[in-house]
Design a protein around this motif. Structure first.
Motif, PDB file in Angstrom:
ATOM      1  N   ARG A  52      16.741  20.942  49.629  1.00  0.00           N
ATOM      2  CA  ARG A  52      17.756  21.715  48.913  1.00  0.00           C
ATOM      3  C   ARG A  52      18.370  20.917  47.781  1.00  0.00           C
ATOM      4  O   ARG A  52      18.618  21.443  46.692  1.00  0.00           O
ATOM      5  N   SER A  53      18.632  19.625  48.039  1.00  0.00           N
ATOM      6  CA  SER A  53      19.238  18.794  46.992  1.00  0.00           C
ATOM      7  C   SER A  53      18.282  18.600  45.823  1.00  0.00           C
ATOM      8  O   SER A  53      18.703  18.619  44.657  1.00  0.00           O
ATOM      9  N   LEU A  54      16.992  18.434  46.111  1.00  0.00           N
ATOM     10  CA  LEU A  54      16.014  18.287  45.035  1.00  0.00           C
ATOM     11  C   LEU A  54      15.858  19.599  44.275  1.00  0.00           C
ATOM     12  O   LEU A  54      15.746  19.602  43.051  1.00  0.00           O
ATOM     13  N   ARG A  55      15.865  20.722  44.992  1.00  0.00           N
ATOM     14  CA  ARG A  55      15.775  22.014  44.327  1.00  0.00           C
ATOM     15  C   ARG A  55      16.957  22.225  43.392  1.00  0.00           C
ATOM     16  O   ARG A  55      16.801  22.730  42.272  1.00  0.00           O
ATOM     17  N   ARG A  56      18.142  21.817  43.829  1.00  0.00           N
ATOM     18  CA  ARG A  56      19.319  21.938  42.963  1.00  0.00           C
ATOM     19  C   ARG A  56      19.154  21.081  41.719  1.00  0.00           C
ATOM     20  O   ARG A  56      19.485  21.500  40.605  1.00  0.00           O
ATOM     21  N   PRO A 137      19.622   9.571  39.915  1.00  0.00           N
ATOM     22  CA  PRO A 137      19.421  10.246  41.204  1.00  0.00           C
ATOM     23  C   PRO A 137      18.277  11.257  41.151  1.00  0.00           C
ATOM     24  O   PRO A 137      18.182  12.040  40.203  1.00  0.00           O
ATOM     25  N   ASN A 138      17.409  11.184  42.147  1.00  0.00           N
ATOM     26  CA  ASN A 138      16.317  12.145  42.329  1.00  0.00           C
ATOM     27  C   ASN A 138      15.194  12.036  41.296  1.00  0.00           C
ATOM     28  O   ASN A 138      14.239  12.815  41.353  1.00  0.00           O
ATOM     29  N   ALA A 139      15.261  11.087  40.368  1.00  0.00           N
ATOM     30  CA  ALA A 139      14.264  11.051  39.292  1.00  0.00           C
ATOM     31  C   ALA A 139      12.851  10.822  39.817  1.00  0.00           C
ATOM     32  O   ALA A 139      11.901  11.472  39.367  1.00  0.00           O
ATOM     33  N   SER A 140      12.687   9.917  40.775  1.00  0.00           N
ATOM     34  CA  SER A 140      11.339   9.673  41.289  1.00  0.00           C
ATOM     35  C   SER A 140      10.842  10.870  42.098  1.00  0.00           C
ATOM     36  O   SER A 140       9.647  11.195  42.074  1.00  0.00           O
ATOM     37  N   LYS A 141      11.753  11.557  42.793  1.00  0.00           N
ATOM     38  CA  LYS A 141      11.365  12.766  43.523  1.00  0.00           C
ATOM     39  C   LYS A 141      10.943  13.869  42.561  1.00  0.00           C
ATOM     40  O   LYS A 141       9.984  14.605  42.808  1.00  0.00           O
ATOM     41  N   VAL A 142      11.671  14.002  41.454  1.00  0.00           N
ATOM     42  CA  VAL A 142      11.307  14.984  40.431  1.00  0.00           C
ATOM     43  C   VAL A 142       9.929  14.680  39.875  1.00  0.00           C
ATOM     44  O   VAL A 142       9.099  15.574  39.670  1.00  0.00           O
ATOM     45  N   ALA A 143       9.650  13.386  39.645  1.00  0.00           N
ATOM     46  CA  ALA A 143       8.338  12.987  39.125  1.00  0.00           C
ATOM     47  C   ALA A 143       7.239  13.363  40.105  1.00  0.00           C
ATOM     48  O   ALA A 143       6.215  13.943  39.715  1.00  0.00           O
ATOM     49  N   LEU A 144       7.426  13.050  41.378  1.00  0.00           N
ATOM     50  CA  LEU A 144       6.405  13.350  42.384  1.00  0.00           C
ATOM     51  C   LEU A 144       6.217  14.849  42.580  1.00  0.00           C
ATOM     52  O   LEU A 144       5.086  15.335  42.665  1.00  0.00           O
TER      53      LEU A 144
END
Length: 204
Positions: A52-56, A137-144
């Motif tokens: 949910r946090s990544l989706r936001r 925050p979340n940048a590497s998750k966004v990349a993946l």
């Protein structure tokens, strides 16, 4: 006694094709050794877990993601840490693979600034993820998340993470035996797909 063949981009590609990858003990250690884990980490395509946090974070629109527009900067970001396995030899090898069209990076931007990314090597329908970093925050998750979605759409079937960390497991990563990995690898290497042109990537 026969000497080992010199480390080169061509040898590195051959190693990936048989499931082996290089590492160094540290940035300042000149030696490079080969790794062939008994248990292999992969991110199933599809199968990336978007929390949910990544989706936001994705929906806010603060991040933009590109492919192969700042490969060297991502490589430097991954190497510029207190603990890293990327020494000068490995850095130069992946720059050479990038020039050959085999090493690629997904770059994450915020307000025009590079804030993270992930890089790896593509052969056939296999992508061998090497390293990632983030300064936001979340940048590497966004990349993946963006890269795995893009690779799946392009026809890739294997995203190799080498090992599994708690971070990767939370994103959908799993660990499989070496023999199972080789089955997936052999199938992926038979595919005739490409990663696509450099430029913007669509967020998932």
């Amino acid at each position: 006694m026969r000497d080992d063949p010199p480390l080169s981009p061509v040898l590195l590609l051959q190693a990936y094709r048989v499931g082996v990858f290089p590492m160094s003990e540290s940035r300042d250690d000149p030696d490079v050794f080969w790794v062939d884990p008994r248990q292999r980490g992969i991110l199933p395509l599809p199968g990336f877990h978007i929390s949910r946090s990544l989706r936001r974070a994705l929906n806010r629109g603060h991040y933009k993601v590109t492919l192969n527009t700042a490969f060297e900067d991502v490589l430097e970001g991954c190497a510029n840490r207190d603990e890293t396995w990327i020494n000068a030899t490995i850095f130069d090898l992946y720059m050479a693979l990038h020039d050959m069209g085999h090493a690629h990076a997904a770059e994450v931007w915020q307000d025009g600034n590079l804030v993270g990314g992930v890089y790896g090597v593509a052969i056939g329908g296999a992508f061998f993820g090497e390293s990632m970093y983030s300064t936001a925050p979340n940048a590497s998750k966004v990349a993946l998340a963006t890269l795995t979605t893009h690779l799946h759409a392009r026809g890739f079937t294997l995203f190799d993470t080498q090992f599994i960390t708690p971070h990767l497991r939370s994103l959908g990563g799993v660990e499989i035996p070496r023999r199972d990995y080789h089955v997936l690898l052999d199938m992926a290497l038979e595919l005739d797909v490409t990663i696509g042109p450099r430029g913007p990537l669509k967020l998932p």
